[in-house]
Structure formats: structure tokens, C-alpha cells
Design an enzyme around this catalytic site. Structure first.
Site, mmCIF file in Angstrom:
data_model
loop_
_atom_site.group_PDB
_atom_site.id
_atom_site.type_symbol
_atom_site.label_atom_id
_atom_site.label_comp_id
_atom_site.label_asym_id
_atom_site.label_seq_id
_atom_site.Cartn_x
_atom_site.Cartn_y
_atom_site.Cartn_z
ATOM 1 N N HIS A 1 30.690 22.706 10.770
ATOM 2 C CA HIS A 1 32.061 22.157 10.764
ATOM 3 C C HIS A 1 32.271 21.208 11.937
ATOM 4 O O HIS A 1 33.356 21.156 12.515
ATOM 5 C CB HIS A 1 33.077 23.304 10.788
ATOM 6 C CG HIS A 1 32.969 24.178 9.592
ATOM 7 N ND1 HIS A 1 33.333 23.783 8.318
ATOM 8 C CD2 HIS A 1 32.460 25.421 9.463
ATOM 9 C CE1 HIS A 1 33.081 24.754 7.469
ATOM 10 N NE2 HIS A 1 32.552 25.762 8.128
ATOM 11 N N LYS B 1 27.003 33.185 31.454
ATOM 12 C CA LYS B 1 26.008 33.507 32.501
ATOM 13 C C LYS B 1 25.261 32.242 32.917
ATOM 14 O O LYS B 1 25.095 31.940 34.078
ATOM 15 C CB LYS B 1 25.013 34.556 31.992
ATOM 16 C CG LYS B 1 25.557 35.961 31.915
ATOM 17 C CD LYS B 1 25.725 36.645 33.255
ATOM 18 C CE LYS B 1 27.062 36.714 33.870
ATOM 19 N NZ LYS B 1 28.256 36.952 33.212
ATOM 20 N N GLU C 1 28.854 35.420 26.043
ATOM 21 C CA GLU C 1 28.495 35.977 27.348
ATOM 22 C C GLU C 1 27.238 35.303 27.885
ATOM 23 O O GLU C 1 27.158 34.936 29.055
ATOM 24 C CB GLU C 1 28.318 37.488 27.257
ATOM 25 C CG GLU C 1 27.841 38.146 28.523
ATOM 26 C CD GLU C 1 28.708 37.868 29.752
ATOM 27 O OE1 GLU C 1 29.848 37.377 29.612
ATOM 28 O OE2 GLU C 1 28.226 38.118 30.865
ATOM 29 N N GLU D 1 27.616 29.508 34.667
ATOM 30 C CA GLU D 1 28.268 29.809 35.957
ATOM 31 C C GLU D 1 27.279 29.914 37.114
ATOM 32 O O GLU D 1 27.677 29.806 38.265
ATOM 33 C CB GLU D 1 29.118 31.071 35.878
ATOM 34 C CG GLU D 1 28.378 32.369 35.746
ATOM 35 C CD GLU D 1 29.339 33.563 35.802
ATOM 36 O OE1 GLU D 1 30.333 33.525 36.549
ATOM 37 O OE2 GLU D 1 29.099 34.540 35.089
ATOM 38 N N ARG E 1 27.666 47.541 50.216
ATOM 39 C CA ARG E 1 27.628 48.250 48.932
ATOM 40 C C ARG E 1 29.023 48.407 48.341
ATOM 41 O O ARG E 1 29.179 48.835 47.197
ATOM 42 C CB ARG E 1 27.016 49.645 49.115
ATOM 43 C CG ARG E 1 25.572 49.651 49.571
ATOM 44 C CD ARG E 1 25.220 50.975 50.248
ATOM 45 N NE ARG E 1 25.258 52.086 49.354
ATOM 46 C CZ ARG E 1 24.150 52.621 48.804
ATOM 47 N NH1 ARG E 1 22.983 52.095 49.056
ATOM 48 N NH2 ARG E 1 24.219 53.649 48.006
ATOM 49 N N CYS F 1 28.155 55.236 46.798
ATOM 50 C CA CYS F 1 28.523 55.678 48.151
ATOM 51 C C CYS F 1 27.329 55.476 49.080
ATOM 52 O O CYS F 1 26.218 55.256 48.652
ATOM 53 C CB CYS F 1 28.886 57.160 48.127
ATOM 54 S SG CYS F 1 30.169 57.518 46.940
ATOM 55 N N TRP G 1 32.570 55.220 47.463
ATOM 56 C CA TRP G 1 32.954 54.356 46.344
ATOM 57 C C TRP G 1 33.517 55.323 45.318
ATOM 58 O O TRP G 1 32.774 56.048 44.654
ATOM 59 C CB TRP G 1 31.735 53.619 45.814
ATOM 60 C CG TRP G 1 31.964 52.871 44.553
ATOM 61 C CD1 TRP G 1 31.764 53.311 43.283
ATOM 62 C CD2 TRP G 1 32.460 51.533 44.414
ATOM 63 N NE1 TRP G 1 32.093 52.352 42.372
ATOM 64 C CE2 TRP G 1 32.533 51.247 43.024
ATOM 65 C CE3 TRP G 1 32.855 50.555 45.292
ATOM 66 C CZ2 TRP G 1 32.974 50.024 42.520
ATOM 67 C CZ3 TRP G 1 33.288 49.339 44.783
ATOM 68 C CH2 TRP G 1 33.359 49.079 43.440
ATOM 69 N N LYS H 1 34.449 36.322 43.160
ATOM 70 C CA LYS H 1 34.105 37.535 42.427
ATOM 71 C C LYS H 1 35.334 38.081 41.712
ATOM 72 O O LYS H 1 35.238 38.617 40.622
ATOM 73 C CB LYS H 1 33.539 38.593 43.371
ATOM 74 C CG LYS H 1 33.119 39.891 42.690
ATOM 75 C CD LYS H 1 32.079 39.641 41.610
ATOM 76 C CE LYS H 1 31.723 40.874 40.813
ATOM 77 N NZ LYS H 1 30.922 40.545 39.593
ATOM 78 N N ASN I 1 26.288 61.191 47.484
ATOM 79 C CA ASN I 1 26.289 59.954 46.720
ATOM 80 C C ASN I 1 25.850 60.313 45.314
ATOM 81 O O ASN I 1 24.818 60.947 45.128
ATOM 82 C CB ASN I 1 25.302 58.945 47.336
ATOM 83 C CG ASN I 1 25.224 57.672 46.487
ATOM 84 O OD1 ASN I 1 26.170 57.345 45.771
ATOM 85 N ND2 ASN I 1 24.093 56.985 46.547
ATOM 86 N N GLY I 2 26.662 59.927 44.315
ATOM 87 C CA GLY I 2 26.278 60.214 42.932
ATOM 88 C C GLY I 2 27.411 60.934 42.217
ATOM 89 O O GLY I 2 28.569 60.795 42.571
HETATM 90 C C1 AGP Z 1 31.714 36.797 35.025
HETATM 91 O O1 AGP Z 1 30.354 36.641 35.338
HETATM 92 C C2 AGP Z 1 32.619 36.072 36.008
HETATM 93 N N1 AGP Z 1 32.413 36.562 37.317
HETATM 94 C C3 AGP Z 1 34.079 36.102 35.566
HETATM 95 O O2 AGP Z 1 34.166 35.531 34.273
HETATM 96 C C4 AGP Z 1 34.723 37.488 35.506
HETATM 97 O O3 AGP Z 1 34.176 38.225 34.442
HETATM 98 C C5 AGP Z 1 36.238 37.324 35.271
HETATM 99 O O4 AGP Z 1 36.783 36.627 36.364
HETATM 100 C C6 AGP Z 1 36.968 38.655 35.099
HETATM 101 O O5 AGP Z 1 36.846 39.420 36.271
HETATM 102 P P1 AGP Z 1 37.289 40.978 36.209
HETATM 103 O O6 AGP Z 1 36.358 41.635 35.233
HETATM 104 O O7 AGP Z 1 37.116 41.481 37.609
HETATM 105 O O8 AGP Z 1 38.712 41.025 35.740
#
Ligand code: AGP
Length: 609
Positions: free
Chosen positions: A505, A486, A482, A489, A27, A2, A74, A604, A100-101
Site C-alpha cells: 500500500h 533498538k 521494537e 536509537e 546498580r 541489591c 533495589w 533513560k 540480594n535476590g
Molecule cells: C527504549 O529503548 C527507550 N529507552 C524508550 O523508548 C523507553 O522505552 C520509553 O521512553 C519509555 O520509558 P519507560 O518504560 O521508562 O516509561
């Protein structure tokens, strides 16, 4: 998180506060409000949605007060709504609070206030409890009432308070949530962070934990928890607004990597009761429910899916329930076998990913119970779930998910332990051992972050490579996926992950001299096997960067570089291994000069097919 803004001075408080709140919009928030001390009392106006909704709502009102507080919410407790928005008032109507918190013991306080003072509550928020608490403690001395209130409150919070009968004074208090005070020309301010005040001033006081701030139009006083005055140096702020929003970090992604200890602590500690047992707020999974479940599906996309991979290991090991995992885009079209004995776990940071939402609807249609792990309160996935287990990572701005991933892992571990203990398939000792391991994670991540320069240095030597393998076994294989995502992307380097045992394999045919292999070797019980895989790729002249637990010197024999993580149980190592991989991706992308927070072709939240 928040956002808080407070002002006391000679100008129109409402205008100044709303301008300040707008500077906190980055934020992330779901509602906004102001409380202005007017001659006839405290006027509170608050609206769900954007600040523009609030402005529209009050545009014809004459609000002239020169002292007030404002807030962008938030949501953590209680869905976004006009009612749950801050500021919150005491029933006496003479105290208004923004916060906030998180107040961890708000339920106990709420029960005590209702029982001992007959306080009636009107919202689902923990913040209203603060307003009512100060309201019953206030006897004309606002500082005293706030001190008494915070002594009863547990958790992490920054609060701003005004009282109708003290129209010249604004009081704030800080405990484990950011708070600053600002010295302006026409008055003085409090705020959650610097962007809110940059338009009005460049001199601020950084408020420390346990400190109270008392602002009047001409003076700012700071007091410690023993009520002694504090003599604090003024900080001259030279940041641009953009720098300030990133809190001094070069990118939101790096800021969010460094927020992980706090985010994990907030996601974890509020789910551990005074009795040391897990309490899953927002989830009502009884033993009877679990006895009626014969399969768990974990379905998600991208990073959330990778969190699910770790969740699968954790739930099968700790709860002894079979888990199937799938990417949502596949799950939704393969007519999976689902019935009312299926628990469907959707993981989603945004709660708006279309594939995940569609998969959830498919599972619901076939009778599954829907539990979602989500970061955004009130999002679509939340609204369509039977149970919601929130990550409290705060808004995640960077497209590349970091703190959402590690807090999703925390939720997976808590669910696994909770179900295992409920089913009686794990011992009390093991339950407590893993809980203690989880509690130690924030401190261990801090230790890894202290050595981020080592990862930065490594990234500077490897950033121009064109192919990177991530390999691991067991939970390390889950984290390898993961780490690879990272890197690809945000640096656009062609990287991929594979279970180390699978190399022979076919994939090892790709190995060439100097191919980069990031080898995750934190699973003690699999180390010998993993070490053999490292020897295999090393024999083919690969450049091996290993990630291992401190004290494992054997691995140095077959690695070009080793990144060490603090000792921990195998089960929880993903929470630590992820950190150097996030940092590696970040520093490689930075060396390449890529747009780290907004990578090409990505959004995002993927709300389309
Ligand atoms: C992860 O770094 C990416 N931004 C992407 O893979 C993301 O995790 C995926 O689109 C899922 O998004 P969500 O967690 O909002 O569902």
C-alpha cells in the site's frame, strides 16, 4: 538488584563498608544501611534514599566495630523506606542479615514462624523473614543456623549474616544470586560483585551455588551444601572499576541482554504457585472485577508501548477482552472514551515517564481502574496505580531497553492467561501449555545467546547501511517495531517497521536494490503470507535477513541470511525474536563506534513533555 558488602578485620568496618556500597551505586538502589557488631550489640543504621543520606544520619555517631555488613536495596517486596531497608534483625537482636535476590516462599515461612514461634514481623520484606528464621534456628552455631535456614528457603538469594555473640565471624551463602569473597590486607570481605572490593584488594574467590563462606579477619573458608570444605582457586582481578560494573561486558546494554534469562525467570517463577497456577501478587483482579470490565486500554511509550502491542495480542487471544492500545502522548490529548468499565494498563520501566503518568491520570479521572506494569518499586506510576504488577528485571542502566521489554512481555502473558482462566474462556490444557512455553523461555534465550557471534558477524557486513525495514505479521509485526527502535536509537540508522501486509500500500515504492529488510517470520499460521511478502521484496533486489523458527528451511530460498530461534508456540515467539534483534542493533552500533549505553539526544527516563 541489591548490593551486599561485608567486612571482618582490623579496620573500621563502617567506613570500609560504606565505601564499598558506594561502588555499587551504579546498580541502582532506593535505600542503604549497615549493621556493625559493637561491644554493646549489633548497631543497625539504615536510611531511604542515597548513601549520602545514611552518612549524614550517622556522621556524629562513634561506630568503631571491625566487623559488619552493608546493603543497597533495589526494592522488590515493600516500598522503599527506612523500615524496609536492609540490614534486617531477628527479634532476639543478635542476628543481622543483608540479602540480594528473592525468597519465593517467604509468605509460607512468615506464617510458619508466626504460628510456631510467635514471631512478630515489622516490615513488608522477604529479607526480614530470613533474619527471623536464622534468629529462631540459632543456638550458638551460626553456620549450622544458616545451613538450616537456607534449606527452608526457595528462590534466588545471596545473604550475609553476623551474630552479636560471634564478633569475629561473618557468614554468607549463595543460591542463584552473585556472591564473591575477597582476601584483603587488613581483613576479609564478602560482596555482591567485584566493584565493591576493587579499592581494597585484587584477589577474590568466586562463590558457587549452594556454597557457604565463613570469613574471619585472617581466613576465608568455603563449604559446599554438604558442609564439606571447598578448595577454591583465588582469582586475580585485573578489571578497572568501570569494567567491573559491567561485569566484564563492554557495555551495560550487552550485560542486560545477557541478564534476560535470569530476569525473565525471576519475573515469571515467583508468580507460579506450588499448584502450578498463576498468582498475581500485587493485583486483586477478581472474576467479578473482570465481569465489570468491557474494555482494556494499554498505554505506554517507546519500548514499553511495543510490549503493549504484544500484550494486546495476548490478552485478546487468551482473555477474550477487547484491548485498545495507544502511545501515551496521543492518548492523553484525544479525550478517549473511558468509564468505570475500563481497565487501564500503564507499562513503564522507570515509572516516571511523564506522558505515561499524564495518560494514567486522565484515565483515572474518568473512572478507569489503573493497573501498572513497572520495574522501579515506589515510582510515580506505582504510587498512582490501583494495582501494580512488577517486572523483576533489576536496574536497567542502558538507555536502550532490553530486559525490561522481555519481562514486560512476561507480565502481559501472565495477565492474559490469568484473566482467561478466571473468565473460563481458555482450556486448562491451553493454560498449562502456554505456561510451560513461558517456563522454557529462559533456556531458549540462552541457546540464542550462545550463537550471538553469528549475529555479530552479520552486523559487521551490514552496519554501514542507511535504511533498514523491519517487517512482520501478527505478533511479529509488534516485535518489528521494537527491533526497529533498538536499531535506530543506538546506531542512528534510519530504520522503520511496517506490517508486512501494508508494504504493497505504498511503502514498497521505497524498495531499492540492497535495501535491508529484516523479515520476522515466526508465526506459523501466517507463514505463507509472510513468505509472499519476502518474495515481493526479494524480487526488488532487497537484501533480506529473515528470523524464523529452527527447521524452517523454506525461508532460506528467499533470504540472504536467516537467524533461527528455537521452536516455540507462535504466541510466545516475541520473547525469543526480540533477542537477535537486540543483538543486531548492539553489534551494528558497536561497529559504528556509537555511544551505546548513552545514545545522543536520549535519556533513560523521559520525565518531560
Ligand atoms: C527504549 O529503548 C527507550 N529507552 C524508550 O523508548 C523507553 O522505552 C520509553 O521512553 C519509555 O520509558 P519507560 O518504560 O521508562 O516509561
Amino acid at each position: 538488584m541489591c548490593g551486599i558488602v561485608g567486612y571482618v578485620g582490623r579496620d573500621n568496618a563502617k567506613d570500609i563498608i560504606i565505601e564499598g556500597l558506594k561502588k555499587l551505586e551504579y546498580r541502582g538502589y532506593d535505600s542503604a544501611g549497615v549493621a556493625i557488631v559493637e561491644k554493646g550489640g549489633i548497631l543497625v543504621r539504615k536510611k531511604e534514599g542515597k548513601i549520602a543520606n545514611l552518612e549524614e544520619f550517622i556522621k556524629n555517631e562513634k561506630i568503631t566495630g571491625t566487623i559488619g555488613i552493608g546493603h543497597t536495596r533495589w526494592a522488590t517486596h515493600g516500598a522503599p523506606s527506612d523500615l524496609n531497608a536492609h540490614p534486617h534483625m531477628s527479634n532476639s537482636g543478635n542476628i543481622a542479615v543483608v540479602h540480594n535476590g528473592i525468597v519465593e516462599n517467604y509468605v509460607e515461612l512468615k506464617e510458619w514462624l508466626a504460628k510456631d514461634y510467635g514471631v512478630q514481623f515489622h516490615t513488608e520484606t522477604d529479607t526480614e523473614v530470613i533474619a527471623q528464621l536464622i534468629g529462631v534456628l540459632y543456638k550458638g552455631d551460626l553456620e549450622a543456623a544458616v545451613y538450616e535456614a537456607v534449606e527452608k528457603m526457595k528462590g534466588a538469594y545471596a545473604i550475609g549474616v553476623v551474630a552479636e555473640d560471634q564478633p569475629d565471624k561473618l557468614v554468607a551463602f549463595r543460591k542463584d544470586a552473585p556472591l564473591i569473597a575477597g582476601l584483603g590486607n587488613s581483613g576479609n570481605f564478602i560482596a555482591s560483585d567485584i566493584p565493591a572490593l576493587l579499592k581494597y584488594l585484587d584477589k577474590i574467590y568466586l562463590i558457587e551455588n549452594g556454597e557457604m563462606v565463613v570469613c574471619t579477619a585472617d581466613r576465608i573458608q568455603i563449604f559446599d551444601e554438604n558442609k564439606n570444605p571447598v578448595d577454591r582457586d583465588l582469582l586475580h582481578v585485573t578489571w578497572s572499576l568501570e569494567d567491573a560494573e559491567k561485569d566484564g561486558f563492554d557495555h551495560f546494554m550487552l550485560k542486560e541482554i545477557y541478564e534476560q534469562p535470569r530476569a525473565i525467570n525471576e519475573t515469571l517463577m515467583r508468580r507460579i504457585g506450588d499448584d502450578g497456577k498463576i498468582k498475581l501478587d500485587g493485583i486483586s483482579l477478581t472474576l467479578e472485577d473482570l465481569e465489570n470490565i468491557n474494555k482494556i486500554y494499554i498505554v505506554a511509550c517507546g519500548t514499553a508501548y511495543h510490549a503493549g502491542l504484544v500484550g494486546k495480542y495476548a490478552i485478546e487471544k487468551m482473555a477474550k477482552i477487547p484491548v485498545e492500545i495507544d502511545v501515551a502522548s496521543e492518548f492523553r490529548y484525544r479525550d478517549p472514551y473511558i468509564d468505570d468499565k475500563t481497565l487501564f494498563i500503564a507499562i513503564s520501566q522507570s515509572g516516571e515517564t511523564l506522558d505515561t503518568l499524564a495518560a494514567l491520570r486522565e484515565a483515572k479521572r474518568k473512572g478507569a481502574r489503573i493497573l501498572s506494569v513497572v520495574n522501579v518499586v515506589g515510582s510515580s506510576v506505582v504510587r498512582e496505580s490501583d494495582d501494580v504488577f512488577y517486572t523483576w528485571a533489576g536496574p536497567e542502566i542502558a538507555v536502550a531497553s532490553t530486559k525490561a521489554y522481555t519481562t514486560q512481555l512476561i507480565c502481559m502473558y501472565l495477565l492474559a492467561l490469568y484473566m482467561g482462566e478466571l473468565r473460563g474462556v481458555i482450556t486448562k490444557e491451553y493454560y498449562n501449555q502456554i505456561l510451560d512455553e513461558l517456563k522454557a523461555i529462559p533456556g531458549k534465550i540462552e541457546k540464542i545467546l550462545e550463537k550471538s557471534k553469528d549475529v555479530e558477524k552479520l552486523a559487521k557486513t551490514l552496519y554501514n547501511r542507511t535504511q533498514v525495514f523491519f517487517i512482520g505479521r501478527g505478533m511479529d509485526a509488534a516485535v518489528a517495531y521494537e527491533g526497529s527502535l533498538k536499531l535506530k536509537e543506538i546506531s542512528y540508522i534510519n530504520s522503520f517497521a511496517i506490517a508486512a501486509g501494508e508494504l504493497k500500500h505504498g511503502t514498497i515504492a521505497l524498495m531499492e536494490p540492497e535495501t535491508i529488510v529484516i523479515a520476522l517470520a515466526t508465526q506459523d499460521f501466517l507463514f505463507e503470507k509472510m513468505f509472499s511478502n519476502i518474495v515481493e521484496v526479494k524480487a526488488r533486489m532487497a537484501h533480506v535477513v529473515s528470523v524464523a523458527k529452527e527447521g524452517n528451511t523454506t525461508i532460506e530460498r528467499e533470504s540472504n541470511e536467516v537467524i533461527y530461534i528455537p521452536q516455540c508456540a507462535d504466541e510466545v515467539s516475541p520473547l525469543l525474536t526480540a533477542i537477535p534483534l537486540q543483538l543486531f542493533a548492539y553489534y551494528v552500533a558497536r561497529e559504528k563506534g556509537e555511544n551505546i549505553d548513552k545514545p545522543r539526544n536520549l535519556a533513560k527516563s523521559v520525565t518531560v513533555e
